[in-house]
Motif scaffolding. Structure first.
Motif, PDB file in Angstrom:
ATOM      1  N   ASP A  52      46.448  44.429  33.357  1.00 43.50           N
ATOM      2  CA  ASP A  52      45.808  45.587  33.976  1.00 43.50           C
ATOM      3  C   ASP A  52      46.815  46.563  34.577  1.00 43.50           C
ATOM      4  O   ASP A  52      46.684  46.991  35.724  1.00 43.50           O
ATOM      5  CB  ASP A  52      44.820  45.129  35.066  1.00 43.50           C
ATOM      6  CG  ASP A  52      43.695  44.285  34.502  1.00 43.50           C
ATOM      7  OD1 ASP A  52      43.383  44.456  33.316  1.00 43.50           O
ATOM      8  OD2 ASP A  52      43.144  43.446  35.242  1.00 43.50           O
ATOM      9  N   LEU A  53      47.810  46.922  33.796  1.00 40.09           N
ATOM     10  CA  LEU A  53      48.818  47.859  34.284  1.00 40.09           C
ATOM     11  C   LEU A  53      48.266  49.281  34.235  1.00 40.09           C
ATOM     12  O   LEU A  53      47.754  49.721  33.200  1.00 40.09           O
ATOM     13  CB  LEU A  53      50.078  47.757  33.439  1.00 40.09           C
ATOM     14  CG  LEU A  53      50.816  46.424  33.526  1.00 40.09           C
ATOM     15  CD1 LEU A  53      51.934  46.384  32.502  1.00 40.09           C
ATOM     16  CD2 LEU A  53      51.360  46.201  34.922  1.00 40.09           C
ATOM     17  N   PRO A  54      48.368  50.027  35.345  1.00 39.69           N
ATOM     18  CA  PRO A  54      47.873  51.402  35.332  1.00 39.69           C
ATOM     19  C   PRO A  54      48.726  52.279  34.426  1.00 39.69           C
ATOM     20  O   PRO A  54      49.916  52.025  34.202  1.00 39.69           O
ATOM     21  CB  PRO A  54      47.976  51.829  36.804  1.00 39.69           C
ATOM     22  CG  PRO A  54      48.959  50.900  37.425  1.00 39.69           C
ATOM     23  CD  PRO A  54      48.863  49.612  36.668  1.00 39.69           C
ATOM     24  N   ASP A  55      48.122  53.336  33.921  1.00 43.12           N
ATOM     25  CA  ASP A  55      48.814  54.208  32.975  1.00 43.12           C
ATOM     26  C   ASP A  55      50.072  54.816  33.591  1.00 43.12           C
ATOM     27  O   ASP A  55      51.085  54.984  32.894  1.00 43.12           O
ATOM     28  CB  ASP A  55      47.869  55.323  32.508  1.00 43.12           C
ATOM     29  CG  ASP A  55      46.763  54.797  31.601  1.00 43.12           C
ATOM     30  OD1 ASP A  55      46.966  53.719  30.994  1.00 43.12           O
ATOM     31  OD2 ASP A  55      45.715  55.455  31.503  1.00 43.12           O
ATOM     32  N   PHE A  56      50.015  55.172  34.878  1.00 43.09           N
ATOM     33  CA  PHE A  56      51.187  55.825  35.464  1.00 43.09           C
ATOM     34  C   PHE A  56      52.375  54.866  35.553  1.00 43.09           C
ATOM     35  O   PHE A  56      53.528  55.297  35.487  1.00 43.09           O
ATOM     36  CB  PHE A  56      50.848  56.426  36.838  1.00 43.09           C
ATOM     37  CG  PHE A  56      50.741  55.429  37.965  1.00 43.09           C
ATOM     38  CD1 PHE A  56      51.847  55.092  38.734  1.00 43.09           C
ATOM     39  CD2 PHE A  56      49.520  54.853  38.278  1.00 43.09           C
ATOM     40  CE1 PHE A  56      51.750  54.189  39.783  1.00 43.09           C
ATOM     41  CE2 PHE A  56      49.411  53.951  39.315  1.00 43.09           C
ATOM     42  CZ  PHE A  56      50.529  53.602  40.075  1.00 43.09           C
ATOM     43  N   ILE A  57      52.111  53.569  35.671  1.00 43.36           N
ATOM     44  CA  ILE A  57      53.195  52.589  35.695  1.00 43.36           C
ATOM     45  C   ILE A  57      53.787  52.432  34.292  1.00 43.36           C
ATOM     46  O   ILE A  57      55.008  52.365  34.111  1.00 43.36           O
ATOM     47  CB  ILE A  57      52.704  51.245  36.244  1.00 43.36           C
ATOM     48  CG1 ILE A  57      52.476  51.352  37.754  1.00 43.36           C
ATOM     49  CG2 ILE A  57      53.673  50.123  35.929  1.00 43.36           C
ATOM     50  CD1 ILE A  57      53.748  51.615  38.552  1.00 43.36           C
ATOM     51  N   LEU A  58      52.933  52.395  33.281  1.00 43.47           N
ATOM     52  CA  LEU A  58      53.429  52.332  31.912  1.00 43.47           C
ATOM     53  C   LEU A  58      54.260  53.562  31.569  1.00 43.47           C
ATOM     54  O   LEU A  58      55.307  53.466  30.920  1.00 43.47           O
ATOM     55  CB  LEU A  58      52.260  52.195  30.943  1.00 43.47           C
ATOM     56  CG  LEU A  58      51.518  50.847  30.989  1.00 43.47           C
ATOM     57  CD1 LEU A  58      50.233  50.935  30.191  1.00 43.47           C
ATOM     58  CD2 LEU A  58      52.407  49.737  30.464  1.00 43.47           C
ATOM     59  N   ALA A  59      53.811  54.724  32.046  1.00 42.60           N
ATOM     60  CA  ALA A  59      54.559  55.951  31.795  1.00 42.60           C
ATOM     61  C   ALA A  59      55.908  55.921  32.508  1.00 42.60           C
ATOM     62  O   ALA A  59      56.940  56.319  31.948  1.00 42.60           O
ATOM     63  CB  ALA A  59      53.745  57.164  32.242  1.00 42.60           C
TER      64      ALA A  59
END
Length: 336
Positions: free
Chosen positions: A311-318
């Protein structure tokens, strides 16, 4: 074998002189530091975020102090059962913006949800809070070694703390119910939580995933949230004589962080923003005393294996992709 030895020492603390054990553990800490084993490399990677301007010599000096502080904590945890109340109270005292003279404050009357990190000696802090502030209830990690778990949970209970274990049903609800009573203190070690329930927040020059617990119980109990930092101090004079130890601790209580601004937010946003607020306070304490932060595990985004996290948030992946120069963490996102 090491676990069995630790359990024996903890259960027979009066048989081993504390000074002798401290000397042995300090020697072990220095060996680990010298050869950069036992988490030293990761400690220095973590400290590099806290001390970005430090040169190699300063970093190595701080990491040595950190390892010695960490190993001394184990000595104190193993032998705390042999200490008298007078000795323990001489080894720790309160401070910080939220802990003025207790006689002039209502801090001992209201219940306190607290976020804190792996610093100093939280066993001593729990004993001190039970003795001077209110009834302490906290959560201990459930260890795979049942003997080790029972030994140290029992020690903390004898110090006056109520201990819940991770995995027990409805821990958050039980803590919230407790906080609605007067005179309750609920400190949670929360500076690392890599589970899907953790919250990503900005810390120093990066991102870390911390526990949502402090913010959740504060919001649910409608109570302001406090932050605790701990650091060691050298003892002198009468206090050193009473403590029978060269060092003691300051338990720095900061806050309160009012929750009213967060109550009208969507639940998830409120938890994230309130978590960020206490982490900002906590990070300042780490900057002031980085040598007492016992974090020998990966915590910053650059060191995490995102392929194993949920459940990694998109901003962390970015952000992770940007850190890698755009070579792709997109494939690391996994589903719960």
């Amino acid at each position: 074998m090491p676990d069995r030895l630790l359990i024996f020492l903890a259960q027979h603390a009066r048989l081993v002189p504390e000074g002798l054990l401290r000397g042995l553990f300090l020697a072990a800490a220095d060996l680990c530091w010298l050869f950069r084993i036992g988490g030293v490399r990761q400690l220095e990677r973590n400290l590099a975020h806290v001390m970005p301007e430090a040169d190699r010599r300063s970093m190595r000096r701080t990491s040595r102090q950190g390892m010695r502080s960490y190993f001394v904590y184990f000595v104190e945890a193993l032998t705390v059962g042999a200490r008298t109340k007078e000795q323990l109270l001489a080894r720790i005292h309160g401070g910080g913006s939220a802990y003025p003279d207790p006689a002039k404050s209502d801090i001992g009357l209201r219940s306190l949800p607290i976020g804190m990190g792996h610093q100093g000696n939280w066993d001593y802090a729990g004993f001190w809070a039970c003795s001077t502030v209110g009834q302490v209830t906290t959560v201990a990690e459930r260890l795979r070694d049942q003997g080790m778990l029972n030994t140290f949970a029992d020690i903390r209970r004898r110090l006056g703390m109520n201990i819940l274990l991770t995995g027990e049903p409805d821990i958050t609800g039980r803590l919230t119910t407790l906080l609605r009573k007067p005179g309750q203190v609920v400190p949670l070690l929360a500076d690392r939580d890599l589970s899907r329930r953790g919250v990503f927040v900005k810390a120093f020059d990066s991102w870390i995933r911390v526990a949502a617990g402090p913010a959740v119980i504060a919001l649910d109990a409608r109570l302001p949230l406090y932050t605790v930092n701990m650091h060691r101090e050298r003892l002198t004079g009468e206090r050193r004589r009473q403590a029978k130890a060269p060092y003691g601790y300051v338990c720095q209580v900061d806050g309160p962080i009012a929750i009213e601004p967060y109550l009208d937010m969507p639940r998830e946003q409120a938890i994230k923003d309130l978590t960020q607020a206490w982490v900002d306070q906590w990070a300042q304490g780490i900057r002031e005393h980085p040598e007492d932060w016992h974090m020998l595990q990966p915590i910053f985004l650059e060191d995490l294996d995102l392929s194993r996290m949920h459940d990694l948030p998109d901003f962390i992946l970015a952000q992770a992709s940007e850190n890698k120069g755009g070579d792709g963490h997109e494939g690391t996102r996994t589903k719960a």
